[in-house]
Design a protein around this motif. Structure first.
Motif, PDB file in Angstrom:
ATOM      1  N   LEU A 256      -1.115   8.871   3.384  1.00 13.51           N
ATOM      2  CA  LEU A 256      -1.826   8.046   2.412  1.00 13.51           C
ATOM      3  C   LEU A 256      -1.032   6.831   1.946  1.00 13.51           C
ATOM      4  N   ARG A 257       0.292   6.835   2.162  1.00 15.39           N
ATOM      5  CA  ARG A 257       1.076   5.689   1.684  1.00 15.39           C
ATOM      6  C   ARG A 257       0.655   4.397   2.379  1.00 15.39           C
ATOM      7  N   TYR A 258       0.021   4.513   3.547  1.00 15.20           N
ATOM      8  CA  TYR A 258      -0.350   3.290   4.264  1.00 15.20           C
ATOM      9  C   TYR A 258      -1.563   2.601   3.661  1.00 15.20           C
ATOM     10  N   LEU A 259      -2.228   3.259   2.716  1.00 11.69           N
ATOM     11  CA  LEU A 259      -3.305   2.575   2.000  1.00 11.69           C
ATOM     12  C   LEU A 259      -2.757   1.396   1.195  1.00 11.69           C
ATOM     13  N   SER A 260      -1.523   1.517   0.698  1.00 14.57           N
ATOM     14  CA  SER A 260      -0.945   0.447  -0.126  1.00 14.57           C
ATOM     15  C   SER A 260      -0.204  -0.593   0.693  1.00 14.57           C
TER      16      SER A 260
END
Length: 381
Positions: A256-260
């Protein structure tokens, strides 16, 4: 995916400093963090970029040699940390070998019995062949064109700041896999795609490889990433990964860190689009010089052209010529002695900024970094 902001509405730059009259439109995958061109480069466009005019590494041979030495040192240190033992292959093939400076360095350092490099740009190949070094041989061609007779022949396949240029990174890593033995390694250094940085500004950077997207591409090529590490010092902003053959390798699960990451990349590019207007407000009518004549100065020339065009001189510690881009190219200390209290813009990567900011003590010189002219970039210093 989401498309990213434009750093300039009508121009971009390639890795050798050439300015191209087209905007750089990039996008980012929200699932794996892979960055890519919103409109893919065509093979013929790629071939033009790396044609007779491409001269990365030829402008300053001393800097090219220093870069090679720095990468050789970090290869030894990082690979040993990831593998738990020193990396001492007997044979190495380098894909995207440039002028051959790094391969020659490694051939001597590791006492290689076989050192072969492939490079697409003809001027770089010619420079490597003029060196006439018996330790390494450089041939012209792309990685995917490596001949069948070298299949499975090498202990190590190396690529340094090349994978991001490949039109098809899976095909590039497949070629890397093909030339090593079953016990061999593939070692890749490329910009750290987990961080929004200047590598996004290069037109010929086809991919921004996140940790996860590199594992995905590697798995598709029959390789497993057995470890990677973010580099430091003068190699800050790059990541080294060691891969080995594994036909059953699978990528990491979604992160999910790649959403930012996508908005961070877009904000970074938007920040570059602000530099020119911010610099115009800062300087008013005051004269100023630019310290630096390397890659970062070229990026400013592409994306903040007025800032560069209005400088009265370029400064470095050791000028390579009397004139640069139509302005005097002077020794920094000589300029400062004649212009006490002058203003200087430091055209240097943020990793070098602390040293440059302290470079002229007691002279009254005021040194500014271009990121100070952008509301989105100042915090990166």
């Amino acid at each position: 995916m989401t498309e990213l902001a434009l750093p300039h509405p009508s121009r971009s730059m390639t890795s050798d400093g050439s300015i191209v009259g087209r905007p750089i439109r990039k996008a980012s995958c929200l699932a794996c963090g892979h960055g890519f061109h919103a409109v893919p480069l065509k093979p013929e466009e790629r071939d033009t970029l790396y044609g007779d005019g491409y001269d990365l590494g030829l402008v300053d041979p001393a800097a090219d040699a220093a870069r090679a030495d720095g990468y050789a040192e970090c290869l030894d240190e990082a690979a040993a940390a990831l593998l738990g033992h020193a990396l001492r292959p007997r044979s190495v093939v380098e894909l995207g070998a440039g002028t051959g400076a790094l391969l020659e360095n490694l051939a001597r350092r590791w006492q290689l019995s076989d050192a072969l490099g492939f490079e697409a740009a003809p001027r770089l190949v010619a420079a490597a062949q003029r060196r006439g070094d018996a330790w390494a041989m450089i041939r012209q061609g792309y990685a995917e064109q490596a001949p069948a007779e070298i299949t499975g022949r090498y202990d190590l396949c190396l690529s340094v700041n090349v994978l991001e240029h490949a039109l098809d990174p899976r095909a590039f890593l497949s070629a890397s896999r093909r030339v090593i033995s079953e016990e061999g390694y593939v070692l890749v250094i490329c910009p750290d795609g987990d961080v929004a940085d200047t590598e996004l500004l290069f037109l010929d950077h086809v991919s921004s490889l996140s940790t996860r997207s590199l594992r995905m591409v590697a798995a598709a090529a029959g390789l497993q990433v057995i470890g990677s590490v973010a580099l430091a010092g003068q190699q800050k902003g790059f990541r080294l990964a060691v891969l080995k053959p594994n036909l059953t390798a699978t990528p990491d699960p979604a992160d999910l860190r790649y959403l930012s990451l996508a908005p961070a990349r877009s904000d970074f590019l938007m920040g570059w689009s602000e530099i020119d207007d911010g610099a115009l407000k800062w300087r008013g009518d005051q004269p100023y010089a630019i310290f630096g004549a390397g890659e970062f100065q070229n990026l400013l020339r592409a994306y903040a052209p007025r800032l560069v065009e209005d400088a009265e001189a370029f400064l470095t510690d050791e000028p390579l010529a009397p004139i640069l881009d139509g302005r005097p190219w002077l020794r920094a200390d000589a300029y400062i002695s004649r212009h006490p209290g002058s203003a200087i813009v430091a055209a240097v990567n943020p990793r070098s900024w602390p040293a440059v900011a302290r470079k002229f003590p007691g002279s009254g010189t005021k040194v500014f970094h271009p990121y100070l002219f952008s509301s989105r970039l100042e915090e990166r210093l």
